[in-house]
Design an enzyme around this catalytic site. Structure first.
Site: not given
Ligand code: PRF
Ligand code: ZN
Length: 397
Positions: A94, A274, A361, A312, A317, A314
């Protein structure tokens, strides 16, 4: 070799769901996929080997955090994040936009970029689209995110107005242009994604989307959801934006969500997710299962011999394979795996193994859920899968 190829393998006739294959510089990712979050270069409490064993195909890292610590000199000396954290499959980073935004009073956002004080040592720092691209180039992540401004749901105590959301979205759009120009100037060999913003306003989302599509990114994210808005508004944006993005490119919904959100997101045409939820909740003692959520701190688990989830497979579990590989059974029922009583005990004592096992888990649950979704899409049974998923989750543990 292109930095990214995306092949559509199947589409669901009754929804926008798709089954795909994403090929990146460090390997292949089967979609739809959930990406475990590894902010500081580690998925908290989980060894890369365990991530591998539970079927993780791609993990996240954070530009902002890794820039603060260990810093760019160390990252550069390791040739990027893969070698440093010993993970040889794909990584998405990110951009820092969301993380800098989360600093609150410690930052000032201008057209040029974000001025802020280092939460680590108080230094005055500056993050711009160019700086974010420079850092992510050193990290050598397979997928690089543009710098954006995550439009908040509330601004100065009131719901963000259309004018405020427009201003923010338009700046993110200009930052997309600057991110792309710098990414290309640097000769980054990986893939850059654009991020759709626009707050809770669909026509702004549409404008943002069209401008980004014009820029021809290899993939697109939907940002600015799950920022404190009511659930129905989030579902509204999820229903509006993803399926309008180019069909032949991957779509990533940032920071979402619960198991129900993931299934709904897939139905709306999302390929990648994510969220800190499986890992963070594990550390707080909230466990996700096929039959609903379970709070391991609850006193009723004190004497419970059952594993978290009998369906599960994992490590928590299903337990240890034992010295002969035949599996350990530890009670008269021939059951293996760690009991709820033991996990409750570990939590009460603050033992490290507790969050390690619950994290394994929860991540296994999320990754297996996506595997079941992919299997259903391959088999043409996604509609039936959704029904059973909802019934199972409502049953209770
Ligand atoms: N922009 C960026 N990372 C993020 C978001 C976003 O709007 C969000 C919003 N839920 C999570 N991570 N760059
Ligand atoms: Zn599990």
């Amino acid at each position: 070799m292109p930095a990214l190829t995306f092949d559509l393998l199947a589409t669901d006739p009754a929804s926008h769901a798709r089954r795909g294959r994403l090929t990146l510089n460090h390997g292949v990712v089967q979609t739809p996929i959930f990406m475990p979050v590894g902010t500081y270069g580690t998925v908290k409490g989980v060894m890369p080997r365990s991530l591998h064993d539970m079927g993780a195909q791609i993990i996240l890292g954070n530009t902002f955090h890794l820039w603060m610590r260990p810093g760019l000199d160390v990252m550069q000396s390791f040739g990027g994040l893969h070698g440093f954290e010993q993970w040889d499959k794909p990584i998405l980073t990110d951009s820092g936009g969301f993380q800098v935004w989360s600093l609150g009073a410690m930052r000032k956002i201008t057209e040029e970029g974000v001025h802020f004080q280092s939460p680590v040592n108080g230094d005055k720092l500056f993050m711009s689209p160019e700086v974010s691209m420079q850092i992510q180039t050193i990290l050598n992540s397979d997928i690089v995110m543009q710098l954006d401004e995550c439009t908040p749901y509330e601004t100065n105590g009131h719901n963000t107005t259309e004018a405020e959301a427009r201003q923010s979205m338009e700046m993110s759009r200009r930052w997309a242009l600057r991110s792309q120009a710098e990414f290309e100037r640097l000769g980054n060999p990986n893939a850059l994604f654009g991020i759709v913003q626009g707050g809770m306003f669909k026509h702004l989302r549409q404008e943002s989307l069209e401008a980004l599509v014009e820029m021809d990114f290899p993939g697109y994210a939907v940002g600015g959801v799950s920022v404190g808005e009511p659930k129905d508004e989030m579902l509204d944006i999820m229903a509006h934006t993803p399926h309008r993005l180019p069909a032949h490119k991957p779509r990533y919904l940032m920071g979402v969500g619960t198991p129900e959100d993931l299934v709904q997101g897939v139905a709306e045409g999302v390929d990648m997710f994510d969220c800190v939820m499986p890992t963070r909740n594990a550390r707080n003692g909230t466990i996700f299962t096929r039959y609903g959520d379970l709070k391991i701190r609850n006193a009723r688990h004190k004497t419970d011999h059952q594993p978290i989830d009998t369906t599960c497979s994992c490590y928590a579990c299903a337990g240890s394979p034992g010295a002969d590989g035949a599996g350990l059974s530890w009670d008269q029922g021939g059951r293996a795996g760690f009991s709820r009583a033991y996990l409750h005990h570990l939590d009460r004592c603050g033992e490290m193994l507790g969050p390690m096992l619950t994290t394994i888990h929860n991540l296994h649950y999320y990754l297996n859920l996506m595997q079941e979704i992919r299997d259903a899409l391959d088999a043409g049974t996604f509609a039936q899968f959704r029904l059973r998923f909802q019934q199972d989750r409502a049953r209770g543990v």
